[in-house]
Design a protein around this motif. Structure first.
Motif, PDB file in Angstrom:
ATOM      1  N   LYS A   1      32.956 -38.236  53.200  1.00  0.00           N
ATOM      2  CA  LYS A   1      32.644 -36.880  53.626  1.00  0.00           C
ATOM      3  C   LYS A   1      33.571 -35.903  52.923  1.00  0.00           C
ATOM      4  O   LYS A   1      34.632 -36.255  52.430  1.00  0.00           O
ATOM      5  CB  LYS A   1      32.798 -36.775  55.144  1.00  0.00           C
ATOM      6  CG  LYS A   1      31.855 -37.704  55.910  1.00  0.00           C
ATOM      7  CD  LYS A   1      32.135 -37.646  57.400  1.00  0.00           C
ATOM      8  CE  LYS A   1      31.231 -38.608  58.149  1.00  0.00           C
ATOM      9  NZ  LYS A   1      31.529 -38.640  59.611  1.00  0.00           N
ATOM     10  N   LEU A   2      33.147 -34.635  52.921  1.00  0.00           N
ATOM     11  CA  LEU A   2      33.884 -33.612  52.201  1.00  0.00           C
ATOM     12  C   LEU A   2      35.327 -33.511  52.683  1.00  0.00           C
ATOM     13  O   LEU A   2      36.256 -33.433  51.872  1.00  0.00           O
ATOM     14  CB  LEU A   2      33.195 -32.251  52.361  1.00  0.00           C
ATOM     15  CG  LEU A   2      33.885 -31.059  51.693  1.00  0.00           C
ATOM     16  CD1 LEU A   2      34.017 -31.283  50.191  1.00  0.00           C
ATOM     17  CD2 LEU A   2      33.125 -29.772  51.974  1.00  0.00           C
ATOM     18  N   ARG A   3      35.552 -33.531  53.988  1.00  0.00           N
ATOM     19  CA  ARG A   3      36.908 -33.375  54.505  1.00  0.00           C
ATOM     20  C   ARG A   3      37.812 -34.532  54.092  1.00  0.00           C
ATOM     21  O   ARG A   3      39.028 -34.377  53.996  1.00  0.00           O
ATOM     22  CB  ARG A   3      36.895 -33.230  56.030  1.00  0.00           C
ATOM     23  CG  ARG A   3      36.489 -34.477  56.795  1.00  0.00           C
ATOM     24  CD  ARG A   3      36.611 -34.255  58.303  1.00  0.00           C
ATOM     25  NE  ARG A   3      35.786 -33.146  58.758  1.00  0.00           N
ATOM     26  CZ  ARG A   3      36.177 -32.262  59.667  1.00  0.00           C
ATOM     27  NH1 ARG A   3      37.365 -32.364  60.210  1.00  0.00           N
ATOM     28  NH2 ARG A   3      35.380 -31.294  60.036  1.00  0.00           N
ATOM     29  N   GLN A   4      37.218 -35.694  53.819  1.00  0.00           N
ATOM     30  CA  GLN A   4      38.023 -36.852  53.430  1.00  0.00           C
ATOM     31  C   GLN A   4      38.520 -36.756  51.990  1.00  0.00           C
ATOM     32  O   GLN A   4      39.526 -37.365  51.633  1.00  0.00           O
ATOM     33  CB  GLN A   4      37.204 -38.130  53.644  1.00  0.00           C
ATOM     34  CG  GLN A   4      36.890 -38.385  55.113  1.00  0.00           C
ATOM     35  CD  GLN A   4      35.842 -39.462  55.309  1.00  0.00           C
ATOM     36  OE1 GLN A   4      35.082 -39.785  54.381  1.00  0.00           O
ATOM     37  NE2 GLN A   4      35.785 -40.031  56.501  1.00  0.00           N
ATOM     38  N   THR A   5      37.807 -35.968  51.161  1.00  0.00           N
ATOM     39  CA  THR A   5      38.234 -35.835  49.768  1.00  0.00           C
ATOM     40  C   THR A   5      39.598 -35.152  49.676  1.00  0.00           C
ATOM     41  O   THR A   5      40.386 -35.467  48.785  1.00  0.00           O
ATOM     42  CB  THR A   5      37.206 -35.021  48.944  1.00  0.00           C
ATOM     43  OG1 THR A   5      37.110 -33.701  49.484  1.00  0.00           O
ATOM     44  CG2 THR A   5      35.852 -35.684  48.979  1.00  0.00           C
ATOM     45  N   PHE A   6      39.872 -34.216  50.587  1.00  0.00           N
ATOM     46  CA  PHE A   6      41.168 -33.532  50.560  1.00  0.00           C
ATOM     47  C   PHE A   6      42.304 -34.517  50.810  1.00  0.00           C
ATOM     48  O   PHE A   6      43.350 -34.465  50.154  1.00  0.00           O
ATOM     49  CB  PHE A   6      41.198 -32.412  51.607  1.00  0.00           C
ATOM     50  CG  PHE A   6      40.249 -31.290  51.315  1.00  0.00           C
ATOM     51  CD1 PHE A   6      40.524 -30.374  50.319  1.00  0.00           C
ATOM     52  CD2 PHE A   6      39.066 -31.159  52.025  1.00  0.00           C
ATOM     53  CE1 PHE A   6      39.648 -29.327  50.041  1.00  0.00           C
ATOM     54  CE2 PHE A   6      38.183 -30.126  51.761  1.00  0.00           C
ATOM     55  CZ  PHE A   6      38.472 -29.211  50.763  1.00  0.00           C
ATOM     56  N   LEU A   7      42.098 -35.422  51.761  1.00  0.00           N
ATOM     57  CA  LEU A   7      43.127 -36.414  52.070  1.00  0.00           C
ATOM     58  C   LEU A   7      43.347 -37.350  50.887  1.00  0.00           C
ATOM     59  O   LEU A   7      44.490 -37.675  50.542  1.00  0.00           O
ATOM     60  CB  LEU A   7      42.727 -37.211  53.315  1.00  0.00           C
ATOM     61  CG  LEU A   7      43.701 -38.299  53.759  1.00  0.00           C
ATOM     62  CD1 LEU A   7      45.065 -37.706  54.092  1.00  0.00           C
ATOM     63  CD2 LEU A   7      43.138 -39.052  54.964  1.00  0.00           C
TER      64      LEU A   7
ATOM     65  N   TYR B   1      44.792 -25.114  49.320  1.00  0.00           N
ATOM     66  CA  TYR B   1      44.015 -25.652  50.427  1.00  0.00           C
ATOM     67  C   TYR B   1      44.077 -27.172  50.519  1.00  0.00           C
ATOM     68  O   TYR B   1      44.098 -27.730  51.617  1.00  0.00           O
ATOM     69  CB  TYR B   1      42.558 -25.204  50.319  1.00  0.00           C
ATOM     70  CG  TYR B   1      42.359 -23.735  50.604  1.00  0.00           C
ATOM     71  CD1 TYR B   1      42.407 -23.251  51.904  1.00  0.00           C
ATOM     72  CD2 TYR B   1      42.143 -22.827  49.571  1.00  0.00           C
ATOM     73  CE1 TYR B   1      42.240 -21.899  52.170  1.00  0.00           C
ATOM     74  CE2 TYR B   1      41.973 -21.473  49.818  1.00  0.00           C
ATOM     75  CZ  TYR B   1      42.023 -21.014  51.133  1.00  0.00           C
ATOM     76  OH  TYR B   1      41.862 -19.683  51.388  1.00  0.00           O
ATOM     77  N   THR B   2      44.098 -27.852  49.374  1.00  0.00           N
ATOM     78  CA  THR B   2      44.095 -29.314  49.393  1.00  0.00           C
ATOM     79  C   THR B   2      45.323 -29.879  50.096  1.00  0.00           C
ATOM     80  O   THR B   2      45.259 -30.929  50.728  1.00  0.00           O
ATOM     81  CB  THR B   2      43.998 -29.871  47.957  1.00  0.00           C
ATOM     82  OG1 THR B   2      42.791 -29.368  47.358  1.00  0.00           O
ATOM     83  CG2 THR B   2      43.966 -31.392  47.950  1.00  0.00           C
ATOM     84  N   MET B   3      46.464 -29.164  50.010  1.00  0.00           N
ATOM     85  CA  MET B   3      47.676 -29.611  50.693  1.00  0.00           C
ATOM     86  C   MET B   3      47.864 -28.953  52.056  1.00  0.00           C
ATOM     87  O   MET B   3      48.394 -29.570  52.979  1.00  0.00           O
ATOM     88  CB  MET B   3      48.909 -29.317  49.823  1.00  0.00           C
ATOM     89  CG  MET B   3      49.036 -30.186  48.584  1.00  0.00           C
ATOM     90  SD  MET B   3      49.196 -31.949  48.916  1.00  0.00           S
ATOM     91  CE  MET B   3      50.794 -32.001  49.731  1.00  0.00           C
TER      92      MET B   3
ATOM     93  N   PHE C   1      45.776 -26.811  59.525  1.00  0.00           N
ATOM     94  CA  PHE C   1      44.828 -25.986  60.270  1.00  0.00           C
ATOM     95  C   PHE C   1      44.070 -26.847  61.283  1.00  0.00           C
ATOM     96  O   PHE C   1      43.526 -27.905  60.919  1.00  0.00           O
ATOM     97  CB  PHE C   1      43.839 -25.305  59.321  1.00  0.00           C
ATOM     98  CG  PHE C   1      44.473 -24.294  58.413  1.00  0.00           C
ATOM     99  CD1 PHE C   1      44.873 -23.064  58.909  1.00  0.00           C
ATOM    100  CD2 PHE C   1      44.674 -24.563  57.068  1.00  0.00           C
ATOM    101  CE1 PHE C   1      45.466 -22.115  58.080  1.00  0.00           C
ATOM    102  CE2 PHE C   1      45.261 -23.631  56.231  1.00  0.00           C
ATOM    103  CZ  PHE C   1      45.658 -22.409  56.739  1.00  0.00           C
ATOM    104  N   PRO C   2      44.011 -26.429  62.542  1.00  0.00           N
ATOM    105  CA  PRO C   2      43.316 -27.224  63.580  1.00  0.00           C
ATOM    106  C   PRO C   2      41.859 -27.512  63.252  1.00  0.00           C
ATOM    107  O   PRO C   2      41.335 -28.560  63.630  1.00  0.00           O
ATOM    108  CB  PRO C   2      43.431 -26.334  64.838  1.00  0.00           C
ATOM    109  CG  PRO C   2      44.634 -25.476  64.598  1.00  0.00           C
ATOM    110  CD  PRO C   2      44.652 -25.234  63.120  1.00  0.00           C
ATOM    111  N   VAL C   3      41.196 -26.597  62.503  1.00  0.00           N
ATOM    112  CA  VAL C   3      39.778 -26.777  62.217  1.00  0.00           C
ATOM    113  C   VAL C   3      39.531 -28.061  61.400  1.00  0.00           C
ATOM    114  O   VAL C   3      38.465 -28.658  61.482  1.00  0.00           O
ATOM    115  CB  VAL C   3      39.247 -25.547  61.452  1.00  0.00           C
ATOM    116  CG1 VAL C   3      39.851 -25.446  60.059  1.00  0.00           C
ATOM    117  CG2 VAL C   3      37.727 -25.595  61.362  1.00  0.00           C
ATOM    118  N   TYR C   4      40.544 -28.494  60.629  1.00  0.00           N
ATOM    119  CA  TYR C   4      40.360 -29.724  59.833  1.00  0.00           C
ATOM    120  C   TYR C   4      40.199 -30.944  60.738  1.00  0.00           C
ATOM    121  O   TYR C   4      39.456 -31.875  60.400  1.00  0.00           O
ATOM    122  CB  TYR C   4      41.547 -29.929  58.895  1.00  0.00           C
ATOM    123  CG  TYR C   4      41.449 -31.218  58.091  1.00  0.00           C
ATOM    124  CD1 TYR C   4      40.716 -31.267  56.938  1.00  0.00           C
ATOM    125  CD2 TYR C   4      42.100 -32.377  58.508  1.00  0.00           C
ATOM    126  CE1 TYR C   4      40.599 -32.438  56.190  1.00  0.00           C
ATOM    127  CE2 TYR C   4      42.002 -33.561  57.772  1.00  0.00           C
ATOM    128  CZ  TYR C   4      41.253 -33.591  56.620  1.00  0.00           C
ATOM    129  OH  TYR C   4      41.136 -34.750  55.911  1.00  0.00           O
TER     130      TYR C   4
END
Length: 481
Positions: free
Chosen positions: A66-72, A468-470, A475-478
């Motif tokens: 998922k998109l949010r996992q790419t940041f991690l 944003y990636t770091m 942010f709670p929304v993540y």
């Protein structure tokens, strides 16, 4: 499933970084620095073993993240890469502590170029090669390199690259993201080879030429000499590095369009025109400011061009200690810390395109005051830009300045004076390298307390990964589903 994918990707990346240690290993053997071979070979072998243990049993497992996992994944990949390069640095014995080695490694991969070393001339050549190599790997992007070499076993490579690359708008120059990554890396490697040859012809030995080419194209700024490029006192070397710093600050996609003879994409590029205009303007202003210092127009132009482009591209090389220059020249250089190079380049800071967008929006707001019922849009590259892009830019610059403010405060806690702390924060978040005051081009970061170095490492990573990636993890929304 996601945890397995995370392990697979980070182990692949660690193995790729470990594989690049072959370059400093060759330098160590050639220069008779064989005592340092275990520092490279042990982490290299361990990374290969972990790669095999993790990837062979799971080779058939595919997972579309998922998109949010790419940041991690991207954030963790950069931390893992920095830890990998910090290991041989630490065991070399020249960095004192692992915090120092990690700071140096992060500074290398993020192409910041801030160093804790005071006497770089005494550092083994294989270690200096590693320092410059981290610039080259981090410049185009270590995740982009991974995507170029492997299809990431079913993982969405485009989302990973978007989380790593710079600029408000990110796209592909070819239909397939793996092809795009390969094309960009091939152009990058070609520039590196050309610069290495030219520096060798200009008088550097091959190892120094390759090291400085790695640092130039990565817009990093690590040098193999304590006095940086100024050590060579060569107009030819200054000119070559100036030209390639300028080229490295341009969006690499434009070089692909040139190869494809798509001249319109290059000609209409709003950011490129602004980048060239800013560079020329600042070179003129700094040259005028240096006329009394150097006594001739030619010499003033040479030093002004080098330093303007060095800071504009966030490379951070130096041919002179610019904090001894007239304050009028320092003023123009100080402004460049807020600008940076082009999006899609290896340069850091805010980027030219964001200032182009803000300038166009200011112009539109002025028109709107005169014509309240008018409809005005931002045009980029002779096309109407997205309406929401101004909000994207405004949010980014706000977050950027907040991080600079926090980093300034941390520097003050480390007993830096306010101006040194502020310019140091600009340097860390903008990935520039040298700052002003006690962190100027003739100084180093080794005297700072460990907690400041750790925070600066985080600031450098955040700046390189477009904040944003770091920062998204705070942010709670993540964390909400």
């Amino acid at each position: 499933m996601f945890f397995i994918t995370l392990l697979k990707i980070t182990s692949i990346l660690a193995a790729i970084v470990g594989g690049t240690f072959a370059i400093p290993v060759i330098v160590a053997i050639y220069c008779g620095e064989t005592d340092f071979l275990p520092s490279f070979l042990i982490p290299m072998i361990i990374s290969f073993v972990l790669f095999a243990l993790i990837n062979i049993p799971t080779r058939k497992i595919k997972y579309q993240m998922k998109l949010r996992q790419t940041f991690l994944i991207v954030a963790l990949s950069w931390i893992v890469a920095s830890l990998m390069a910090a290991i041989p640095m630490y065991f070399s014995g020249y960095f004192g502590s692992f915090v120092n080695a990690f700071f140096e490694s992060v500074s290398g991969f993020t192409t910041t170029g801030a160093t804790i070393l005071g006497d770089i001339d005494s550092i083994p050549r294989c270690i200096n090669m590693l320092r410059c190599l981290t610039h080259w790997l981090g410049g185009m992007g270590i995740v982009t390199l991974t995507v170029a070499l492997l299809p990431l076993l079913g993982v969405g490579g485009f989302q990973l690259i978007k989380a790593e690359t710079t600029g408000p708008e990110k796209g592909k120059v070819t239909a397939r993201i793996t092809t795009t990554a390969k094309v960009l890396w091939l152009i990058y490697a070609a520039f590196t080879l050309i610069e290495t040859i030219l520096l060798k012809i200009a008088g550097m030995d091959f190892i120094d030429a390759l090291s400085h080419s790695f640092a130039t194209l990565g817009t990093g700024g690590f040098s193999t000499k304590t006095a940086s490029v100024g050590n060579y006192n060569s107009a030819a070397i200054d000119i070559i590095i100036t030209v390639f710093m300028f080229l490295a600050g341009i969006n690499f996609s434009l070089y692909y369009y040139l190869i494809q003879r798509n001249f319109r994409e290059v000609r209409d590029n709003s950011e490129l025109k602004a980048y060239i205009g800013i560079v020329v303007f600042f070179i003129v202003m700094v040259t005028i400011s240096l006329l009394k210092t150097y006594g001739s127009f030619g010499k003033s132009l040479r030093f002004a061009s080098f330093q303007v482009i060095s800071i504009m591209s966030t490379t951070g090389f130096a041919t002179a200690d610019f904090i001894t220059w007239p304050t009028s020249a320092q003023f123009w250089l100080f402004l460049l810390y807020f600008i940076g190079g082009c999006s899609g380049s290896t340069a850091g800071s805010i980027k030219v395109i964001r200032w182009v967008i803000l300038t166009k929006q200011v112009n539109n707001e002025t028109k709107r005051m005169l014509h309240p019922h008018g409809v005005f849009s931002i045009r980029l590259n002779n096309k109407v830009g997205r309406k929401d892009i101004i909000f994207n830019v405004a949010a980014f610059i706000t977050l950027y300045l907040v991080l600079v403010a926090v980093t300034t405060f941390v520097g003050c806690l480390g007993n830096l004076d306010l101006f040194s702390s502020f310019t140091g924060a600009l340097s860390m978040v903008g990935n520039v390298g040298p700052a002003f005051g006690t962190l100027g081009p003739s100084a180093n970061y080794g005297f700072l307390p460990s907690f400041v170095k750790i925070w600066y490492s985080f600031a450098m990573l955040a700046g390189r990964l477009e904040l944003y990636t770091m920062l998204i993890f705070i942010f709670p929304v993540y964390w909400r589903k």
